[in-house]
Design an enzyme around this catalytic site. Structure first.
Site, short mmCIF file in Angstrom:
data_model
loop_
_atom_site.label_atom_id
_atom_site.label_comp_id
_atom_site.label_asym_id
_atom_site.label_seq_id
_atom_site.Cartn_x
_atom_site.Cartn_y
_atom_site.Cartn_z
N LYS B 79 0.84 -1.20 0.00
CA LYS B 79 0.00 0.00 0.00
C LYS B 79 0.88 1.25 0.00
O LYS B 79 1.92 1.27 0.66
CB LYS B 79 -0.91 -0.01 1.24
CG LYS B 79 -1.97 1.10 1.24
CD LYS B 79 -2.89 0.97 2.46
CE LYS B 79 -3.98 2.05 2.47
NZ LYS B 79 -4.84 1.96 3.65
N SER B 154 -9.77 2.11 2.65
CA SER B 154 -8.86 2.80 1.78
C SER B 154 -7.85 1.90 1.06
O SER B 154 -7.28 2.30 0.06
CB SER B 154 -8.10 3.86 2.57
OG SER B 154 -7.25 3.25 3.53
N SER B 178 -10.10 -0.10 6.86
CA SER B 178 -9.45 0.06 5.57
C SER B 178 -8.79 -1.19 4.99
O SER B 178 -8.41 -1.20 3.82
CB SER B 178 -8.41 1.18 5.64
OG SER B 178 -9.05 2.43 5.53
#
Lengths: 479, 489
Positions: B79, B154, B178
């Protein structure tokens, strides 16, 4: 009404840099004076993703300071964030302590004209210093140096117990001495490692309500603090006498004009949005931990002073001067160990060394020679190897190019002439060259002897043993 | 089966038996990225060339016996809020568009130590604020099951990349759901570890007291394996917990006999989609069949958690994001007259609307006069939520709830309605507020074929319990064998 009708109320926030080897939240060195941004890492530069780790030494030093100033030590404390934007503050928040400081409710005792007085301490807390902005003369902008960002500080907040600039100075000196004695800060004022925010207000004598205070930030010399306070007291009284009201504001002291000026407009009143730093865990201290630190506290200035009065017969005044600085006090004790002549060492420190420090605006910690060398200097006088007038020159040389006094007198050829033959030679030469003075002396003018001795000293460039010289002249003149 | 369809433990077997080489594996993935990335847009930075070069080097080292270990040469996706030395870490923000970290996050160091190969940095909602990856400054990531739908967020890039077989597994971060929500939307496995189990050093902070890094994987065994790599105390993160290292694969027995599963009825009330509810009830039946005890109880915390979550997360974010000020490594506005304007313009232009919204909210709740009413109260609620969970865990080993009230929604359908977007976090935020571990695994699809996720919540540091509970279910349902993303257009 005049100044005598007003009462002055002063409270101080003192910032002292702690002399830990590394910064408060990373392992960068804290040394002063390195090239810009060479003592930085991703943590103190606030790179994204970095986290602080509290330096345990910082807690230890702050607890030490708390214990040495009679504070209660908090068993359960924490770090908070103080949020504001400024380019020298890379995280846009300073990690400090808000509602749970490490130390609370202490006091420092000072000497005043009316006797001893306790100045209460509200709190001592730990926090990080910010970086520094350097104006770039070439590009016209400002450059950020983050070497100082993250250097540990303690903030020592006093109650508004101080009543005059004299008390403020006495308090600041006492506090500085304590911090030096317990070796948690070197308190170098010129480097900004010991600085104060001064809060001043006045009220008519007998009033219960405190007057509105103004704050002067980051003051780092005793002289400007005294001047600034005096100025501010007069200014505030003038405002009130003229029927006005003192405004609560932050002021900047300008040393050149000798005036204070408002620092920022009130529209910018800061809201620091304090909240507990979620990156750091609570600071929990055990009884044992605190007890251990208590046991390592060294002898404090008050106790040294008492000892000097008793053991060495120093005057109260001299003892005060020497113990006002740990470095002077250590110099004193160290030199005595070498030469065993406390009176002489005392005199050197009180007179010549203090004078040179004053003239050069040097702090005792900056004295470049050690106690061993001072002790040796005293021995050289005591043994008659050099005269005290030569010794003064040796001392100046020790300040300028520090080395052993023996080496200095060897190099400079300053060894006292104590050889009888050599002295006699000079004496005869001077007598022969100054028949008028000889006649004057014999005619009853004792002063003429002084002139002759002076001439002989001049001839030997100050190296002749003065007692022997005196003796020899007297003998020769009797003939 | 295609190489890229294999789980990591399956890859390991084929590498061990020399059926495959590291070069084959990496090549298969970079080819897959070349094929699918244009549709899915899961990456911010693709490291295809680097990865193949590294695979070659790694192969040599393995052949020479220089490198051993089960993960040498296994590819991974990261990420884009996890700092990678020498590679851009953008947080999908204009603010950090060109930021190259000078250091590796602790989890990255661990991944590198294993000899794993980074395939690239994965898209996300800007600074991890959002639940759809639509708030990325660059582009929204698409859901591999249906390209018109969001992948969740996210960590939407991480979940979509795993679901579309562009990476075998990935690291995400979870502040209020997330990892779990995108895992649920994309039909993969997402684990948010207990707060303090994984070092946060090098994770660009959103909300420090809630953030945790965790694995997004194809199955539960992979999740346990990646957790083995990243978990552990870190001296650089004082909030990471010093405890004995565990092997999280050892607990995967698949036996749930006698296990007590609590079902809090408030998590199945109004607002939860009927199809989602139906699949969750099926899951309960499945657990009963497997020998677990399933019992309904009351845990009335969700709406309080959501409110206190948005206060605490925004408060911490408003402070954490202060460092992005236009002075050092961030975006800086072109022209400015003075310092104030430099700050104002750089931050106005560098941050997207959702980030600004949360900074403003957070600044407000911390400001003097409001602190007690909001932030302090939210922290008190937090303690109450923890107490409620503690009580629940006296009775139950695991709590079973939906991961999200709905399946993946259409791109654009909620991005202009922040409040509705915030409500989508209602099932996940309590876990972060209480610092607990939670795992989302697929439990079926709705009638449009979109995956539905269920969430298993465990007590602090009881990852083993939820991993095994999830594993038992996964072995029984065989979701991966029955459903595959179709890249519907």
């Amino acid at each position: 009404m005049s100044r005598e009708d007003y009462e002055v109320i002063i409270g101080l926030e003192v910032h002292a840099e702690l002399s830990t080897k590394t910064k408060i939240f990373c392992s960068c060195p804290t040394k002063f004076g390195a090239a810009p941004n060479t003592q930085t890492c991703p943590i103190c530069m606030a790179m994204p993703g970095t986290l602080p780790v509290l330096n345990e030494k910082v807690v230890e030093y702050a607890v030490k300071a708390g214990l040495a100033t009679n504070c209660e030590i908090s068993r359960n404390s924490k770090n908070d964030r103080k949020n504001y934007f400024y380019p020298d503050l890379p995280k846009a928040y300073q990690i400090s302590q808000y509602d749970k400081p490490l130390c609370e409710h202490g006091y420092v005792e000072i000497d005043t004209k009316e006797g001893k007085k306790k100045i209460r301490l509200t709190r001592i807390h730990i926090e990080e210093d910010a970086g520094k902005l350097n104006h770039d003369e070439f590009a016209g902008g400002s450059l950020v140096d983050l070497n100082r960002a993250g250097v540990p500080l303690i903030e020592i907040v006093s109650e508004p117990d101080l009543r005059s600039s004299e008390e403020v100075e006495a308090y600041l000196r006492k506090l500085k001495a304590i911090l030096e004695y317990i070796e948690v800060s070197d308190c170098k004022m010129q480097e900004g490692s010991y600085r104060a925010d001064v809060n001043v207000s006045v009220r008519k004598k007998g009033d219960q309500k405190l007057g509105t205070r103004t704050e002067m930030k980051n003051m780092n010399s005793f002289r400007s603090i005294t001047r600034a306070i005096e100025y501010e007291i007069d200014r505030q009284i003038d405002v009130i006498e003229d029927g006005g009201e003192v405004e609560q504001e932050t002021l900047r002291w300008d040393d050149v004009s000798g005036k204070t000026f408002p620092m920022r407009d009130k529209e910018d009143a800061q809201d620091y949005r304090y909240f507990p730093d979620p990156d750091l865990v609570a600071i929990k201290l055990s009884e044992e931990y605190i007890e251990n630190i208590k046991n390592t506290l060294p002898e404090l200035p008050e106790s040294r002073k008492e000892r000097y009065l008793k053991e060495y017969g120093l005057s109260e005044k001299d003892a005060n001067i020497i113990t006002s600085s740990k470095y002077l006090s250590d110099l004193f004790e160290g030199a005595i160990k070498v030469c065993n002549n406390p009176k002489a060492v005392n005199n050197w420190i009180i007179s010549d060394i203090s004078r040179i420090l004053n003239e050069t605006e040097m702090e005792p910690i900056e004295i470049p020679f050690d106690s061993n060398q001072l002790g040796k200097l005293v021995i050289l006088i005591d043994k008659g190897t050099i005269s005290s007038s030569i010794a003064k020159k040796v001392l100046v040389e020790m300040f300028e190019h520090p080395r052993d006094p023996e080496d200095i007198i060897d190099e400079k050829g300053w060894v006292q002439i104590s050889d009888e033959g050599a002295i006699k030679e000079v004496v005869l030469k001077v007598l022969e060259a100054n028949p008028q003075s000889v006649a004057d002396y014999k005619g009853g003018k004792d002063k003429a002897l002084g002139f002759l001795v002076g001439q002989a000293m001049k001839e030997t460039r100050g190296k002749a043993n003065p007692q022997m010289l005196n003796q020899m002249f007297l003998e020769e003149l009797k003939r | 089966m295609e190489i890229t369809e294999l789980t990591v433990h399956e890859l390991q077997e084929k590498l061990k038996s020399k059926e495959l080489t590291i070069k084959d594996v990496t090549k298969a993935y970079t080819d897959r990225i070349a094929e699918k990335e244009k549709d899915v847009q899961a990456f911010v930075t693709v490291l295809a060339e680097d990865a193949n070069k590294k695979a070659e080097e790694m192969q040599e080292k393995i052949d020479n016996g220089e490198v051993k270990g089960d993960f040498a040469g296994i590819p991974i996706g990261i990420k884009d809020n996890i700092c990678t030395k020498g590679i851009k870490t953008t947080c999908s923000s204009k603010m950090l568009e060109n930021f190259v970290s000078p250091y590796d996050a602790t989890v990255m160091e661990k991944v590198n130590q294993e000899g794993m190969i980074n395939l690239g940095k994965l898209n996300m909602d800007e600074f991890a604020m959002g639940g759809s990856t639509e708030y990325s400054y660059f582009y929204p990531t698409k859901n591999p099951w249906n390209l018109n739908k969001v992948p969740g967020g996210s960590s939407g890039g991480s979940a979509a990349a795993v679901a579309s077989n562009m990476v075998p597994w990935a690291l995400g971060s979870d502040t209020g759901g997330s990892i779990r929500e995108p895992a649920s939307f994309c039909g993969v496995v997402g684990l948010k570890p207990t707060y303090g189990l994984v070092s946060r050093y090098g994770l660009v902070a959103f909300a420090s007291s809630l953030d945790q890094i965790g694995p997004i994987t194809k199955d539960v065994r992979d999740s346990a394996m990646l957790l083995n790599i990243i978990a552990g105390h870190d001296k650089k993160d004082t909030t990471s917990v010093d405890m004995e290292k565990k092997d999280y694969t050892a607990c995967l027995k698949g036996d749930v006999k006698g296990l007590k599963i609590g079902v809090p009825k408030e998590f199945y009330a109004e607002g939860i989609n009927e199809e989602v509810k139906a699949k969750l009830y099926e899951a309960m039946d499945r657990y009963k069949t497997l020998g677990a005890e399933v019992e309904e109880f009351s845990l009335d915390i969700a709406k309080y958690s959501l409110a206190s979550y948005y206060i605490i997360a925004c408060a911490e974010a408003s402070s954490n994001l202060g460092r992005f000020d236009g002075i050092r490594y961030t975006y800086r506005t072109g022209e400015f007259k003075n310092l104030k304007e430099l700050y104002k313009k750089s931050r106005s232009e560098g941050f997207g609307p959702e980030v600004k919204r949360r900074i403003i909210l957070g600044t407000y709740v911390l400001s003097s006069g409001y602190y007690d009413a909001y932030y302090k109260k939210a922290q008190q609620v937090r303690t109450l939520v923890m107490n409620e969970f503690n009580k629940a865990f006296e009775k139950y080993n695991v709590i079973l709830v939906p991961t999200s009230p709905t399946v993946a929604f259409d791109i654009g359908s909620k991005s202009n309605n922040p409040l509705e977007m915030y409500l989508a976090d209602i099932c996940t935020v309590s876990v972060n507020i209480a610092g607990l571990p939670g795992i989302s695994i697929p439990c079926g699809v709705d009638k449009e074929g979109m995956p539905i996720g269920m969430q298993l919540i465990g007590n602090k540091f009881c990852e083993e319990t939820i991993l095994n509970t999830a594993y038992a279910f996964e072995q029984d349902l065989k979701f991966r064998e029955n459903y595959k993303p179709e890249f519907k257009k």
